[in-house]
Each structure stands twice: as structure tokens, then as C-alpha cells.
Design a protein around this motif. Structure first.
Motif, mmCIF file in Angstrom:
data_model
loop_
_atom_site.group_PDB
_atom_site.id
_atom_site.type_symbol
_atom_site.label_atom_id
_atom_site.label_comp_id
_atom_site.label_asym_id
_atom_site.label_seq_id
_atom_site.Cartn_x
_atom_site.Cartn_y
_atom_site.Cartn_z
ATOM 1 N N LEU A 124 0.952 -1.214 0.077
ATOM 2 C CA LEU A 124 0.108 -0.059 0.138
ATOM 3 C C LEU A 124 0.773 1.093 0.093
ATOM 4 O O LEU A 124 0.757 1.886 -0.988
ATOM 5 C CB LEU A 124 -1.120 0.037 1.116
ATOM 6 N N PRO A 125 1.695 1.433 1.063
ATOM 7 C CA PRO A 125 2.618 2.682 0.947
ATOM 8 C C PRO A 125 3.324 2.612 -0.204
ATOM 9 O O PRO A 125 3.871 3.708 -0.769
ATOM 10 C CB PRO A 125 3.383 2.666 2.184
ATOM 11 N N LEU A 126 4.122 1.524 -0.687
ATOM 12 C CA LEU A 126 4.916 1.486 -1.693
ATOM 13 C C LEU A 126 4.244 1.889 -3.151
ATOM 14 O O LEU A 126 4.933 2.573 -3.831
ATOM 15 C CB LEU A 126 5.721 0.266 -2.040
ATOM 16 N N VAL A 127 2.996 1.458 -3.450
ATOM 17 C CA VAL A 127 2.119 1.676 -4.597
ATOM 18 C C VAL A 127 2.062 3.417 -4.608
ATOM 19 O O VAL A 127 2.058 3.971 -5.564
ATOM 20 C CB VAL A 127 0.829 0.944 -4.912
ATOM 21 N N MET A 128 1.646 3.900 -3.338
ATOM 22 C CA MET A 128 1.373 5.178 -3.070
ATOM 23 C C MET A 128 2.643 6.167 -3.731
ATOM 24 O O MET A 128 2.645 7.050 -4.335
ATOM 25 C CB MET A 128 0.917 5.611 -1.891
ATOM 26 N N ALA A 129 3.652 5.499 -2.958
ATOM 27 C CA ALA A 129 5.183 5.935 -3.246
ATOM 28 C C ALA A 129 5.377 6.207 -4.789
ATOM 29 O O ALA A 129 5.790 7.256 -5.407
ATOM 30 C CB ALA A 129 6.244 5.340 -2.642
ATOM 31 N N LEU A 130 5.002 5.179 -5.458
ATOM 32 C CA LEU A 130 5.362 5.077 -7.089
ATOM 33 C C LEU A 130 4.455 5.966 -7.740
ATOM 34 O O LEU A 130 4.979 6.684 -8.501
ATOM 35 C CB LEU A 130 5.109 3.445 -7.515
ATOM 36 N N GLY A 131 3.289 6.020 -7.333
ATOM 37 C CA GLY A 131 2.321 7.147 -7.742
ATOM 38 C C GLY A 131 2.485 8.486 -7.637
ATOM 39 O O GLY A 131 2.741 9.453 -8.378
ATOM 40 N N ALA A 132 3.406 8.855 -6.518
ATOM 41 C CA ALA A 132 3.853 10.123 -5.835
ATOM 42 C C ALA A 132 4.988 10.497 -6.712
ATOM 43 O O ALA A 132 4.982 11.556 -7.189
ATOM 44 C CB ALA A 132 3.751 10.153 -4.494
ATOM 45 N N ALA A 133 5.898 9.470 -7.002
ATOM 46 C CA ALA A 133 7.017 9.846 -7.834
ATOM 47 C C ALA A 133 6.684 10.086 -9.318
ATOM 48 O O ALA A 133 7.263 11.120 -9.858
ATOM 49 C CB ALA A 133 7.928 8.521 -7.734
ATOM 50 N N GLY A 134 5.581 9.533 -9.605
ATOM 51 C CA GLY A 134 4.977 9.686 -11.190
ATOM 52 C C GLY A 134 4.586 11.138 -11.211
ATOM 53 O O GLY A 134 4.935 11.930 -12.207
ATOM 54 N N PHE A 135 3.991 11.678 -10.120
ATOM 55 C CA PHE A 135 3.241 13.159 -10.014
ATOM 56 C C PHE A 135 4.409 13.961 -10.103
ATOM 57 O O PHE A 135 4.366 14.973 -10.709
ATOM 58 C CB PHE A 135 2.245 13.160 -8.990
ATOM 59 N N VAL A 136 5.566 13.563 -9.119
ATOM 60 C CA VAL A 136 6.517 14.609 -8.805
ATOM 61 C C VAL A 136 7.269 14.980 -10.379
ATOM 62 O O VAL A 136 7.689 15.825 -10.896
ATOM 63 C CB VAL A 136 7.486 14.193 -7.770
ATOM 64 N N PHE A 137 7.456 13.634 -11.079
ATOM 65 C CA PHE A 137 8.035 13.839 -12.463
ATOM 66 C C PHE A 137 7.339 14.704 -13.063
ATOM 67 O O PHE A 137 7.774 15.441 -14.045
ATOM 68 C CB PHE A 137 8.359 12.430 -12.983
ATOM 69 N N LEU A 138 5.976 14.530 -13.366
ATOM 70 C CA LEU A 138 5.120 15.110 -14.128
ATOM 71 C C LEU A 138 5.025 16.670 -13.608
ATOM 72 O O LEU A 138 5.061 17.737 -14.787
ATOM 73 C CB LEU A 138 3.683 14.551 -14.267
ATOM 74 N N ALA A 139 4.922 17.018 -12.535
ATOM 75 C CA ALA A 139 4.784 18.165 -11.972
ATOM 76 C C ALA A 139 6.014 19.124 -12.249
ATOM 77 O O ALA A 139 5.847 20.441 -12.317
ATOM 78 C CB ALA A 139 4.674 18.273 -10.421
ATOM 79 N N TRP A 140 7.261 18.731 -12.527
ATOM 80 C CA TRP A 140 8.381 19.376 -12.851
ATOM 81 C C TRP A 140 8.602 19.521 -14.396
ATOM 82 O O TRP A 140 9.736 20.267 -14.821
ATOM 83 C CB TRP A 140 9.661 18.820 -12.160
ATOM 84 N N GLN A 141 7.670 19.028 -14.972
ATOM 85 C CA GLN A 141 7.783 19.290 -16.630
ATOM 86 C C GLN A 141 7.237 20.692 -17.046
ATOM 87 O O GLN A 141 6.242 21.321 -16.464
ATOM 88 C CB GLN A 141 7.083 18.063 -17.434
ATOM 89 N N ARG A 142 7.580 21.108 -18.074
ATOM 90 C CA ARG A 142 7.013 22.430 -18.563
ATOM 91 C C ARG A 142 5.667 22.344 -19.008
ATOM 92 O O ARG A 142 5.310 21.185 -19.642
ATOM 93 C CB ARG A 142 7.792 23.000 -19.822
ATOM 94 N N ALA A 143 4.667 22.936 -18.767
ATOM 95 C CA ALA A 143 3.430 22.951 -18.998
ATOM 96 C C ALA A 143 2.548 21.917 -18.415
ATOM 97 O O ALA A 143 1.768 21.318 -18.921
ATOM 98 C CB ALA A 143 3.175 23.129 -20.647
ATOM 99 N N ALA A 144 3.060 21.466 -17.200
ATOM 100 C CA ALA A 144 2.380 20.400 -16.565
ATOM 101 C C ALA A 144 0.834 20.636 -16.104
ATOM 102 O O ALA A 144 0.291 19.601 -15.842
ATOM 103 C CB ALA A 144 3.324 19.995 -15.462
ATOM 104 N N ILE A 145 0.809 21.808 -16.015
ATOM 105 C CA ILE A 145 -0.736 22.108 -15.457
ATOM 106 C C ILE A 145 -1.494 23.016 -16.341
ATOM 107 O O ILE A 145 -2.496 23.298 -16.305
ATOM 108 C CB ILE A 145 -0.905 22.681 -14.074
ATOM 109 N N GLY A 146 -0.881 23.221 -17.488
ATOM 110 C CA GLY A 146 -1.500 24.067 -18.683
ATOM 111 C C GLY A 146 -1.375 25.562 -18.668
ATOM 112 O O GLY A 146 -0.945 25.941 -17.408
ATOM 113 N N GLY A 147 -1.694 26.246 -19.469
ATOM 114 C CA GLY A 147 -1.504 27.711 -19.444
ATOM 115 C C GLY A 147 -2.705 28.288 -18.827
ATOM 116 O O GLY A 147 -3.673 27.620 -18.682
ATOM 117 N N PRO A 148 -2.635 29.596 -18.514
ATOM 118 C CA PRO A 148 -3.852 30.440 -17.891
ATOM 119 C C PRO A 148 -4.817 30.466 -19.069
ATOM 120 O O PRO A 148 -4.579 30.500 -20.214
ATOM 121 C CB PRO A 148 -3.084 31.755 -17.840
#
Length: 382
Positions: A353-377
Motif C-alpha cells: 500500500l505505501p509503496l504503490v502510493m510512493a510510486l504514484g507520487a513519484a510519477g506525479f513529482v516527475f510530471l509536475a516538474w515538466q514544462r506546461a504540467a498544468i496548462g497555461g492560464p
């Protein structure tokens, strides 16, 4: 800003959380009393998640035809009728259909209600207003089982109470205005893919939080039991996570109105990653309790900030369509999270359970540091 309408819409959606918190455990307990096994109970529990996917595809089309306030009232009444039929018609196959219907109509309420709240919110207060709604809804889910404990499970009072709550939620919306205008659309899967490509970090955050919420009350107590804790302690662990999710959303919303939201979004992802990885290490120490609070708060923060970021980028029909995609992603997370964790727990690791959540959180961290990760205004949903 229409404060009375804001609070009416919030309370209407919160009534759904309280009604579900009362009736969902009652359904499971009733099935167990009838002698059904865990698989049959699990199938019943999955039906609302299937209904989420149907409801997300219907919300915009029906709202354009009927109107947002009227459709929300009708769906709340349809949900109340479905809960009444659970009490009157005790049949497993029929309950499957009723639970599917509940998932469909209440998903429409969530999509339109969250869109309405975001449409009403003024920008300088958006973080706090969305977080206040999220806190209220989380507390309603936590209070539902407590209310059921007071009402008792020997009879159908819990079902009737849930139905009354939904009827009351419908009455709160009478005469309210300021809802987003909606055009007819069906939210096809290709539109969901387009939305996910445009805002990948937000899309993944919704899936991750849906998986988190689906697992916490069902699999976290089992995880605690298998790690040697008593049943009372294992249940307390789940409650602490939910309290962390509920209580700390207002501070997250307050910060969202004062610091760059994308930076706060990333911070929540890092906190979820750290708390997930720390759980197996600190499980048998007193530090596990503040870690569980951080675990719940960071996961809840991802969802609250997702709604905030969507609300600042979309208006009217585009806002409803974006929230419909959130519901679709939610359904996916609710289905995939428990399945993935259950399989990993059985065949890979007792700390799945915590390891699956950690894997998912790692995927989010990777995406969140990409350019245009949340779209433009001020994106448009074309």
C-alpha cells in the motif's frame, strides 16, 4: 460574490457525502449478514465507481438540456429514491443496479456542484473557498459512519436517514443562481485524453487521490492488521489519515491564495512521496502518527489544488467539461488503486500500500516538474 448560493451549493454536495457515509457501510454490513463473501461485497462496492464513468459522460449533455440547478435537484431526488429502494427491496442483483444508478446521479451532482462552486469563487479567495468545500466534504464522509453507529444497523433507519439528507440537499438549491452555462457535449474518451495531455500533472493527481481515498478505508486497516497491530489501532490509523486529509485542507487553501500554486502543488507531491516511503520505516514507532497526518494532508492537498487550478483556468461550459473529466479520472483511480494494491500485496510485498502510493507520487513529482504540467492560464476546452 453570492455567499448564500455558495454555502447552499456546498451544503448540498456535503449532504451527499454524509448520506454515502451512512449508507455505504450499511450496505456492506447487510450483505455480510446475508452471508455474502468478500468478493460479492467488493463487486457491490465497485458499482458506484462504474457509475462515475457513466455519470461523467452524461453530465454536460443533461445540464445543457435541463439546466444545472434543476438537474442537480433531480439527481439528488433520484439518489434519495434509490436509497429508499435499497431499504424496500432487499435483493442483491437489484442492489447492484441501484448502486450503479446512485453512482451515476451523484456523479452528476459532484461535477455540477464543484463547477458551480468554482464559478462563484472570486479569484483572491478561490483557494480558501474550494478548500472549505473540500474540508466539509471530507468531514461529512468521516461523520457518516459515526452517525450510522448512533442510528444502529439492525434496521433500515440508516437508509431512510440517507434519503432524507439527499432530499434536504435538493431543497437547498431552490431559487439559487450563478451556475455555469453549459453546452451539450458527451465527454468522449478522446476529450479526456486531450485534457490529460493539456494538464498531465492535474490529471495524474486526481487519479492518485482517487486511488488513495478508495484504499484508505478499505485496505489501510488490513495493512495495519497484517503488520501486527490490533483491530482498534488499525482502524485508528485509517481515521488519523482521514482527519489529516480533512483538517489540513483549509491551511492548504489559505496558502494557495498567498504563494505560487504550482509550487505548492509540487510540494504536496513531494510530501506524499516522503510520507509514503517513510511509512514502512516508521510503522512501529510513535512517529507513525504525525506521518499519517502528513500522508492524508498531502494527498488531499493534491486534489484540492487540482480543483483550484482547474477553476482558475476554465469558466462556464469549459469548467463543467473539465470537472466531468475529473470525474472520469476519479472513476479510473477508484478502480485501479485497490486492484493494483491488492495484487501487489498478495504477490510482491506486505508493504504494497505505501509503496504503490510512493510510486504514484513519484510519477506525479516527475510530471509536475515538466514544462506546461498544468496548462497555461485561461485555457479553453476546444
Amino acid at each position: 460574490m453570492r455567499w448564500a448560493t455558495y454555502f447552499a451549493v456546498c451544503m448540498s454536495v456535503i449532504s451527499v457525502g454524509l448520506a454515502l457515509g451512512v449508507t455505504l457501510p450499511l450496505v456492506s454490513l447487510r450483505l455480510e449478514g446475508w452471508g455474502y463473501g468478500q468478493f460479492a461485497i467488493g463487486v457491490m462496492a465497485a458499482m458506484p465507481a462504474v457509475g462515475v464513468l457513466f455519470g461523467a459522460s452524461l453530465a454536460g449533455r443533461l445540464a445543457a438540456w435541463i439546466g444545472t440547478p434543476r438537474l442537480m435537484r433531480l439527481c439528488l431526488l433520484a439518489g434519495a429514491l434509490s436509497v429508499v429502494l435499497l431499504a424496500l427491496l432487499p435483493s442483491y442483483p437489484l442492489w447492484l443496479l441501484l448502486r450503479l444508478l446512485i453512482g451515476v446521479v451523484l456523479t452528476v451532482v459532484f461535477i455540477l456542484g464543484e463547477s458551480w462552486i468554482n464559478q462563484l469563487a472570486v479569484e483572491q479567495w478561490r483557494g480558501r473557498l474550494v478548500a472549505l468545500y473540500g474540508t466539509g466534504y471530507a468531514l461529512s464522509q468521516l461523520s457518516g459512519p459515526l452517525l450510522l453507529g448512533l442510528l444502529g444497523t439492525a434496521d433500515d433507519v440508516g437508509f431512510w436517514t440517507g434519503a432524507c439528507l439527499l432530499v434536504g440537499g435538493s431543497l437547498l438549491l431552490l431559487g439559487r443562481d450563478g451556475a455555469p452555462s453549459v453546452e451539450a457535449h458527451g465527454n468522449a474518451w478522446r476529450d479526456l485524453i486531450r485534457f490529460s495531455r493539456r494538464m498531465p500533472a492535474v490529471a495524474w493527481a486526481v487519479v492518485l487521490f482517487a486511488a488513495f481515498e478508495a484504499m484508505i478505508l478499505t485496505l489501510l486497516p488490513i495493512y495495519g492488521l497484517r503488520q501486527g497491530f490490533s483491530q482498534e489501532t488499525a482502524l485508528l490509523m485509517a481515521s488519523v489519515v482521514v482527519v489529516g486529509d480533512a483538517v489540513l485542507q483549509l491551511p492548504v487553501g489559505w496558502l494557495a491564495d498567498r504563494v505560487p500554486r504550482q509550487s505548492l502543488f509540487r510540494t504536496c507531491g513531494v510530501a506524499l512521496l516522503v510520507s509514503s516511503l517513510g511509512m514502512p520505516v516508521l510503522l512501529q514507532t510513535p512517529l507513525i502518527w504525525p506521518l499519517l497526518v502528513l500522508f492524508g494532508a498531502s494527498a488531499g492537498g493534491l486534489f484540492t489544488l487540482s480543483l483550484i487550478l482547474i477553476g482558475e483556468r476554465f469558466r462556464d461550459d469549459a469548467l463543467v467539461r473539465a470537472n466531468a473529466h475529473v470525474a472520469q479520472l476519479w472513476g479510473i483511480g477508484c478502480l485501479l488503486g485497490p486492484l493494483t494494491t491488492g495484487a501487489a500485496s498478495q504477490w510482491l510485498s506486505s508493504h504494497a500500500l505505501p509503496l504503490v502510493m510512493a510510486l504514484g507520487a513519484a510519477g506525479f513529482v516527475f510530471l509536475a516538474w515538466q514544462r506546461a504540467a498544468i496548462g497555461g492560464p485561461a485555457e479553453a476546452m476546444d
